[in-house]
Design a protein around this motif. Structure first.
Motif, PDB file in Angstrom:
ATOM      1  N   VAL A 174       0.842  -1.208   0.000  1.00  0.00           N
ATOM      2  CA  VAL A 174       0.000   0.000   0.000  1.00  0.00           C
ATOM      3  C   VAL A 174       0.875   1.256   0.000  1.00  0.00           C
ATOM      4  N   LEU A 175       1.917   1.272   0.820  1.00  0.00           N
ATOM      5  CA  LEU A 175       2.810   2.430   0.870  1.00  0.00           C
ATOM      6  C   LEU A 175       3.546   2.618  -0.457  1.00  0.00           C
ATOM      7  N   ARG A 176       3.890   1.519  -1.105  1.00  0.00           N
ATOM      8  CA  ARG A 176       4.529   1.618  -2.417  1.00  0.00           C
ATOM      9  C   ARG A 176       3.609   2.309  -3.416  1.00  0.00           C
ATOM     10  N   ASP A 177       2.325   1.919  -3.423  1.00  0.00           N
ATOM     11  CA  ASP A 177       1.379   2.539  -4.351  1.00  0.00           C
ATOM     12  C   ASP A 177       1.157   4.007  -4.012  1.00  0.00           C
ATOM     13  N   LEU A 178       1.146   4.328  -2.717  1.00  0.00           N
ATOM     14  CA  LEU A 178       1.000   5.725  -2.318  1.00  0.00           C
ATOM     15  C   LEU A 178       2.192   6.544  -2.793  1.00  0.00           C
ATOM     16  N   ALA A 179       3.393   5.999  -2.644  1.00  0.00           N
ATOM     17  CA  ALA A 179       4.601   6.706  -3.080  1.00  0.00           C
ATOM     18  C   ALA A 179       4.619   6.903  -4.589  1.00  0.00           C
ATOM     19  N   ASN A 180       3.983   5.989  -5.322  1.00  0.00           N
ATOM     20  CA  ASN A 180       3.973   6.066  -6.784  1.00  0.00           C
ATOM     21  C   ASN A 180       2.792   6.869  -7.327  1.00  0.00           C
ATOM     22  N   GLY A 181       2.039   7.530  -6.454  1.00  0.00           N
ATOM     23  CA  GLY A 181       0.951   8.394  -6.904  1.00  0.00           C
ATOM     24  C   GLY A 181      -0.293   7.678  -7.351  1.00  0.00           C
ATOM     25  N   ARG A 182      -0.503   6.450  -6.888  1.00  0.00           N
ATOM     26  CA  ARG A 182      -1.669   5.669  -7.317  1.00  0.00           C
ATOM     27  C   ARG A 182      -2.866   5.800  -6.375  1.00  0.00           C
ATOM     28  N   ILE A 183      -2.718   6.567  -5.310  1.00  0.00           N
ATOM     29  CA  ILE A 183      -3.784   6.710  -4.323  1.00  0.00           C
ATOM     30  C   ILE A 183      -4.132   8.187  -4.194  1.00  0.00           C
ATOM     31  N   THR A 184      -5.420   8.490  -4.283  1.00  0.00           N
ATOM     32  CA  THR A 184      -5.900   9.854  -4.078  1.00  0.00           C
ATOM     33  C   THR A 184      -6.507   9.979  -2.686  1.00  0.00           C
ATOM     34  N   MET A 185      -6.636  11.217  -2.215  1.00  0.00           N
ATOM     35  CA  MET A 185      -7.111  11.432  -0.853  1.00  0.00           C
ATOM     36  C   MET A 185      -8.249  12.445  -0.839  1.00  0.00           C
ATOM     37  N   GLY A 186      -9.192  12.223   0.077  1.00  0.00           N
ATOM     38  CA  GLY A 186     -10.239  13.194   0.298  1.00  0.00           C
ATOM     39  C   GLY A 186     -11.436  13.022  -0.601  1.00  0.00           C
ATOM     40  N   ALA A 187     -12.179  14.125  -0.772  1.00  0.00           N
ATOM     41  CA  ALA A 187     -13.431  14.112  -1.513  1.00  0.00           C
ATOM     42  C   ALA A 187     -13.216  14.476  -2.971  1.00  0.00           C
ATOM     43  N   ALA A 188     -14.228  14.159  -3.799  1.00  0.00           N
ATOM     44  CA  ALA A 188     -14.287  14.548  -5.215  1.00  0.00           C
ATOM     45  C   ALA A 188     -13.065  14.079  -5.996  1.00  0.00           C
ATOM     46  N   THR A 189     -12.571  12.903  -5.686  1.00  0.00           N
ATOM     47  CA  THR A 189     -11.384  12.400  -6.391  1.00  0.00           C
ATOM     48  C   THR A 189     -11.692  12.031  -7.841  1.00  0.00           C
ATOM     49  N   ASN A 190     -12.961  11.852  -8.188  1.00  0.00           N
ATOM     50  CA  ASN A 190     -13.341  11.605  -9.585  1.00  0.00           C
ATOM     51  C   ASN A 190     -13.548  12.898 -10.362  1.00  0.00           C
ATOM     52  N   ARG A 191     -13.358  14.028  -9.674  1.00  0.00           N
ATOM     53  CA  ARG A 191     -13.564  15.327 -10.317  1.00  0.00           C
ATOM     54  C   ARG A 191     -12.307  16.190 -10.244  1.00  0.00           C
ATOM     55  N   GLY A 192     -11.148  15.545 -10.189  1.00  0.00           N
ATOM     56  CA  GLY A 192      -9.900  16.292 -10.246  1.00  0.00           C
ATOM     57  C   GLY A 192      -9.283  16.631  -8.917  1.00  0.00           C
ATOM     58  N   PHE A 193      -9.933  16.267  -7.818  1.00  0.00           N
ATOM     59  CA  PHE A 193      -9.379  16.531  -6.494  1.00  0.00           C
ATOM     60  C   PHE A 193      -8.548  15.336  -6.026  1.00  0.00           C
ATOM     61  N   GLY A 194      -7.731  15.557  -5.001  1.00  0.00           N
ATOM     62  CA  GLY A 194      -7.122  14.470  -4.262  1.00  0.00           C
ATOM     63  C   GLY A 194      -5.797  13.939  -4.750  1.00  0.00           C
ATOM     64  N   ASP A 195      -5.239  14.463  -5.854  1.00  0.00           N
ATOM     65  CA  ASP A 195      -3.931  13.994  -6.324  1.00  0.00           C
ATOM     66  C   ASP A 195      -2.829  14.557  -5.429  1.00  0.00           C
ATOM     67  N   VAL A 196      -1.893  13.696  -5.052  1.00  0.00           N
ATOM     68  CA  VAL A 196      -0.841  14.108  -4.131  1.00  0.00           C
ATOM     69  C   VAL A 196       0.521  13.645  -4.643  1.00  0.00           C
ATOM     70  N   ASP A 197       1.544  14.337  -4.186  1.00  0.00           N
ATOM     71  CA  ASP A 197       2.925  13.969  -4.494  1.00  0.00           C
ATOM     72  C   ASP A 197       3.609  13.611  -3.183  1.00  0.00           C
ATOM     73  N   VAL A 198       3.944  12.338  -3.015  1.00  0.00           N
ATOM     74  CA  VAL A 198       4.621  11.876  -1.801  1.00  0.00           C
ATOM     75  C   VAL A 198       6.126  12.039  -1.990  1.00  0.00           C
ATOM     76  N   THR A 199       6.747  12.835  -1.129  1.00  0.00           N
ATOM     77  CA  THR A 199       8.179  13.113  -1.265  1.00  0.00           C
ATOM     78  C   THR A 199       9.046  12.194  -0.420  1.00  0.00           C
ATOM     79  N   ASP A 200       8.468  11.622   0.644  1.00  0.00           N
ATOM     80  CA  ASP A 200       9.279  10.729   1.492  1.00  0.00           C
ATOM     81  C   ASP A 200       8.365   9.888   2.370  1.00  0.00           C
ATOM     82  N   ILE A 201       8.735   8.626   2.542  1.00  0.00           N
ATOM     83  CA  ILE A 201       8.075   7.725   3.491  1.00  0.00           C
ATOM     84  C   ILE A 201       9.169   7.061   4.323  1.00  0.00           C
ATOM     85  N   SER A 202       9.087   7.215   5.627  1.00  0.00           N
ATOM     86  CA  SER A 202      10.084   6.619   6.512  1.00  0.00           C
ATOM     87  C   SER A 202       9.398   5.712   7.527  1.00  0.00           C
ATOM     88  N   LEU A 203      10.107   4.649   7.928  1.00  0.00           N
ATOM     89  CA  LEU A 203       9.593   3.683   8.897  1.00  0.00           C
ATOM     90  C   LEU A 203      10.598   3.525  10.023  1.00  0.00           C
TER      91      LEU A 203
END
Length: 529
Positions: free
Chosen positions: A464-493
């Motif tokens: 799941v974190l891999r897909d988030l880092a690769n921009g495959r997951i949108t967040m929030g509302a109206a993601t089918n209307r152009g909202f919710g695209d994000v750019d993940v710059t770093d994930i640390s564990l």
């Protein structure tokens, strides 16, 4: 000195204040099933956290991994099966009133209880995996105490045989509260219930009742009775093994507007982003932990269903709402790896338990004055629309102030497919966050709770974190209307298999994932439950 049946030689008492660092919900009596989940109030109608709630979370922290539930019976009390023994708890907790300040009157009672109208509302809805729309019978909301409120904390331990060990236990509890390691209330896996103990004012006293000098010191309120948290921690307490936790930190920025819809309409805008209070006079935007956890769970289900070739099943279109609701719950509980990581929706599944993953609330890095927000939502007296005006225009002064904090009103209209013109009644507006930065997303996984499914749960989390880092997951509302695209710059564990903080890229290239990959492959070869 002793109470009835309770020998007592020393008492350690702490009095201080807990500050809410995230919204808090402790359930109360429900009067109307159509209303949001209510919050507990005492007999005088004041918001409070019952002492039983405080005792429960403190005991759970003391028990650590929970492998030996009777390990702390001598402190917390226990019952005897044949009623021939047992004892009451030696750690006593008082009800904690919820207040706006830490001011007390001459009797030590909080002077400024939090009013009921200061509560916030958090809506939640389930998204059907087949239709992509709201699942029937899966809409609910809860009232929450906002950030920045205070709870009066009063704890005491009555000692008899090992007073030094009890002082160390009190020191450990206070240190854990100061370090925000203990949560209160409901929905803690969705970011609620984070509290921190203030180090000032914090009064800790040790009273001795085994000598005349000790009794006189109590009567005289001798300052020598006072202790610091550091002095209590001079000796380490004997506690069961601690829980193993993996922490995840995700640094990100929005490419398109990211928001969660508020449950209320605005005066000048139809759709408002969800907000939360950060102090007495300011608010900010928020992505609730339930939203973050929900979008991660949806992706986890997609990953496992794709790997298995197992589609989600929905009820037939003509079926009643109860059938669709049951089908949605079956979708949630069908996959074991998803269930152990995110939790089960029903209590009749084989391994029903709370999910191991916790998602914290994520706040925007902006501060909105309360007066400005009140004028937008319609509570400002100066901006009330003229009587009969159903579509008031936003004053330029308010629009400019919103622009300064990164919020813009955007108007939308649906087009009639026959005439090509604007459809009647389809004009609406949204207050969109543009140029708004957000805090990192913070997740934690209770590896102790995963138990024997630890490798499988971690494998799914990394996917799941891999897909988030690769921009495959949108967040929030109206993601089918152009909202919710994000750019993940770093994930640390950090934690669990990775004692030191490490990036997701290094984790996926490391040797630790080999065993997880094997466990994941073996798991996929098993039939879904």
């Amino acid at each position: 000195m002793s109470a009835v049946g309770r020998p007592l030689s020393r008492r350690i008492k702490a009095r201080g204040w807990l500050r809410t660092e995230s919204p808090l919900h402790v359930g109360g009596l429900e009067h109307d099933p159509s209303e949001p989940l209510p919050i507990a109030v005492d007999g005088r109608g004041r918001l409070y956290v019952p002492g039983t709630t405080l005792a429960g979370v403190l005991k759970a922290w003391c028990l650590g991994s929970g492998e030996n539930p009777s390990a702390m019976d001598e402190v917390w009390g226990h019952e005897s099966e044949n009623d021939a023994g047992g004892q009451a708890s030696r750690l006593i907790t008082a009800d904690a009133l919820v207040t706006r300040t830490t001011v007390t009157d001459e009797r030590g009672i909080p002077a400024h209880p939090l009013a009921l109208d200061a509560l916030e509302y958090r809506p939640s809805v389930g998204i059907d995996r087949v239709t992509g729309t709201a699942a029937p019978e899966f809409l609910y909301g809860r009232q929450v105490i906002p950030i920045g409120c205070y709870l009066q904390l009063v704890l005491s331990i009555e000692s008899r045989e090992d007073p030094d060990g009890d002082e160390a236990l009190m020191g450990a509890l206070l240190t854990a509260l100061i370090g925000r390691q203990i949560r209160l209330g409901a929905a803690t896996s969705k970011g609620l219930g984070l509290v921190g103990l203030l180090d000032d004012p914090l009064d800790v006293v040790v009273d001795r009742f085994d000598s005349p000098d000790g009794l006189l010191a109590v009567l005289r309120n001798d300052p020598a009775r006072r202790r610091s948290v550091a002095s209590l921690c001079a000796q380490l307490p004997e506690l069961p093994a601690r829980r193993e936790v993996l922490d995840v930190r995700i640094t990100w920025k929005p490419i398109a507007p990211v928001m969660v819809r508020s449950g209320a309409d605005g005066l000048f805008v139809d759709t408002l982003p969800l907000s939360t209070r950060i102090d007495e006079t300011h608010l900010t935007l928020v992505l609730p932990g339930s939203t973050i956890k929900g979008m991660l769970r949806t992706r986890a289900e997609l990953i496992e269903r794709t790997a298995r070739g197992l589609p989600a099943r929905a009820a037939d279109p003509g079926e009643p709402a109860t059938k669709h609701s049951a089908a949605f719950r079956a979708q949630l509980d069908q996959l074991t790896a998803v269930r152990v990581l995110f939790g089960a929706a029903r209590d009749d599944v084989r391994d029903h338990q709370a999910g191991a993953l916790r998602a914290e609330e994520c706040l925007a890095c902006l501060s909105i004055p309360q007066e400005l927000w009140a004028s937008v939502t319609g509570f400002g007296e100066e901006t009330s629309p003229p009587e009969g005006d159903l579509s008031p225009r936003m004053p330029e002064s308010i629009r400019d102030q919103l622009t300064d904090v990164g919020l813009e009103r955007s108007d939308h209209v649906a087009l009639d497919r026959w005439t090509g013109g604007a459809a009647d009644g389809r004009l609406f507006s949204v207050l969109e966050p543009h140029n708004v930065a957000w805090e990192p997303i913070r997740l934690s996984v209770d590896l102790t709770r995963l138990g024997v499914t630890k490798a499988i749960g971690l494998a799914l989390l990394l996917l799941v974190l891999r897909d988030l880092a690769n921009g495959r997951i949108t967040m929030g509302a109206a993601t089918n209307r152009g909202f919710g695209d994000v750019d993940v710059t770093d994930i640390s564990l950090s934690g669990g298999p990775w004692a030191d903080q490490v990036s997701l890229t290094d984790v996926l290239a490391g040797t630790e994932v080999a065993g997880m990959s094997e466990a994941w492959t073996a798991y996929l070869n098993q039939e879904a439950s």
